[in-house]
Design an enzyme around this catalytic site. Structure first.
Site, PDB file in Angstrom:
ATOM      1  N   ASP A  88      13.855  12.585 -21.812  1.00 16.30           N
ATOM      2  CA  ASP A  88      13.591  12.327 -23.228  1.00 16.30           C
ATOM      3  C   ASP A  88      12.165  11.841 -23.451  1.00 16.30           C
ATOM      4  O   ASP A  88      11.695  10.917 -22.774  1.00 16.30           O
ATOM      5  CB  ASP A  88      14.578  11.291 -23.764  1.00 16.30           C
ATOM      6  CG  ASP A  88      16.002  11.789 -23.724  1.00 16.30           C
ATOM      7  OD1 ASP A  88      16.425  12.464 -24.670  1.00 16.30           O
ATOM      8  OD2 ASP A  88      16.692  11.519 -22.711  1.00 16.30           O
ATOM      9  N   ASP A  90      11.472  11.901 -15.860  1.00 15.86           N
ATOM     10  CA  ASP A  90      12.296  11.534 -17.002  1.00 15.86           C
ATOM     11  C   ASP A  90      12.461  12.770 -17.895  1.00 15.86           C
ATOM     12  O   ASP A  90      11.718  13.748 -17.773  1.00 15.86           O
ATOM     13  CB  ASP A  90      11.584  10.404 -17.752  1.00 15.86           C
ATOM     14  CG  ASP A  90      12.306   9.968 -19.006  1.00 15.86           C
ATOM     15  OD1 ASP A  90      13.530   9.783 -18.961  1.00 15.86           O
ATOM     16  OD2 ASP A  90      11.637   9.837 -20.048  1.00 15.86           O
ATOM     17  N   ASN A 137      12.390   2.052 -18.513  1.00 21.04           N
ATOM     18  CA  ASN A 137      13.327   2.356 -17.430  1.00 21.04           C
ATOM     19  C   ASN A 137      12.745   3.328 -16.409  1.00 21.04           C
ATOM     20  O   ASN A 137      13.404   3.681 -15.435  1.00 21.04           O
ATOM     21  CB  ASN A 137      14.653   2.887 -17.991  1.00 21.04           C
ATOM     22  CG  ASN A 137      14.515   4.213 -18.693  1.00 21.04           C
ATOM     23  OD1 ASN A 137      13.468   4.528 -19.249  1.00 21.04           O
ATOM     24  ND2 ASN A 137      15.574   4.992 -18.706  1.00 21.04           N
TER      25      ASN A 137
END
Length: 296
Positions: free
Chosen positions: A82, A80, A240
């Site tokens: 962020d 990921d 997510n």
């Protein structure tokens, strides 16, 4: 099962903290990877070994990664962006241009905790970004967005050890591409903010890249390399990321939301991202200097 339990401290790892863990695990032996990290070799089940180590470490600022020795080596990192590779949430920083950061950040926080549908939450937040100048993105990359501690060393060292590094983000290509270039990563995938006449339209290209797309990207990257998902690391902090964490050989939660920390194989809460290198048994004296940033 032959296990390796890696202890990684935020600072120096006190041998007095290690000794009780070694004894409680009935360990065969322990090996120091650096002043802040130690491998402990033992028999058992990863989740139980992690719990035993955590119990004996108490409140010490030490992360615990337990895994089978046989599958420790990895060929792929899917991460990921962020709040993982970078210290910020790019959409929140964009919202600050319209003085909407608190409002957007609240939605981001709920989405990352898994309390909101990711695609719907992203669409809602992007709509608030309408009319922000495209040039604001470059300004944020130059002056606001910072790499997470250890990220550059992590990527450089993984690449030197033959590990493919891929950024997969529910954020935006306008940030993901430059960040991947800054780190020297092999590829980047993210959502695309739509822009017209030099300003953001308030829309994002479809389909939205979310949890399922992250998982599928990890699987497809493994297929391209001719490896099983067991040979991949998934690294993230939000809901997510759960799908790719679940399918990977080593799912790592970095400064993660509680739901993610609970589901991951291990949590990096105290150490920086070089903990990923220690998880693979790479000693500090084998770390590589960060790659020079790419220039256009």
């Amino acid at each position: 099962m032959n296990l390796v339990v890696t202890l990684v401290a935020a600072d120096a790892l006190d041998p007095a903290l290690v000794a009780p863990v070694v004894e409680a695990l009935g360990a065969d032996h322990a090996e120091r990877l650096s002043d802040s990290a130690t491998d402990i070799y033992c028999e058992g089940v990863p989740q139980q070994a992690r719990a035993i180590a955590r119990e004996h470490l108490g409140a010490a600022a030490v992360d615990v990664i337990a895994q089978p020795v046989a599958s420790r080596q990895k060929r792929l990192l899917v991460s990921d962006m962020d709040s993982t590779l970078i210290a910020q949430e790019c959409i929140d920083e964009l919202a600050a241009v319209h003085d909407l950061k608190p409002r957007v950040a609240a939605i981001t926080e709920r989405a990352m905790r898994g309390e909101l549908d990711f695609a719907a939450a992203l669409t809602e937040r992007v709509a608030l970004l309408a009319d922000i100048p495209e040039a604001s993105i470059g300004g944020l990359l130059d002056s606001v967005i910072t790499l997470s501690p250890g990220a550059a060393t992590m990527v450089a060292t993984l690449k030197a050890h033959g590990v493919r590094t891929v950024l997969v983000s529910g954020g935006f290509t306008q940030f993901a591409g430059p960040i991947a270039d800054r780190l020297g990563m092999d590829a980047a995938f993210a959502n695309r903010l739509l822009i017209a006449d030099g300003v953001l339209t308030g829309s994002v290209a479809q389909p939205i890249l979310g949890a399922d797309a992250k998982r599928e990207r990890l699987i497809s990257e493994c297929a391209a390399l001719g490896i099983e998902p067991d040979a991949a690391i998934a690294l993230g902090d939000g809901a997510n990321d759960l799908a790719m964490i679940g399918v990977s050989g080593l799912g790592l939660a970095y400064r993660a939301k509680p739901k993610v920390a609970a589901a991951a194989d291990a949590e990096i809460r105290h150490a920086d991202l070089t903990a990923v290198l220690y998880a693979l048994g790479i000693r500090a004296d084998a770390f590589n200097a960060p790659a020079p940033a790419k220039t256009s």
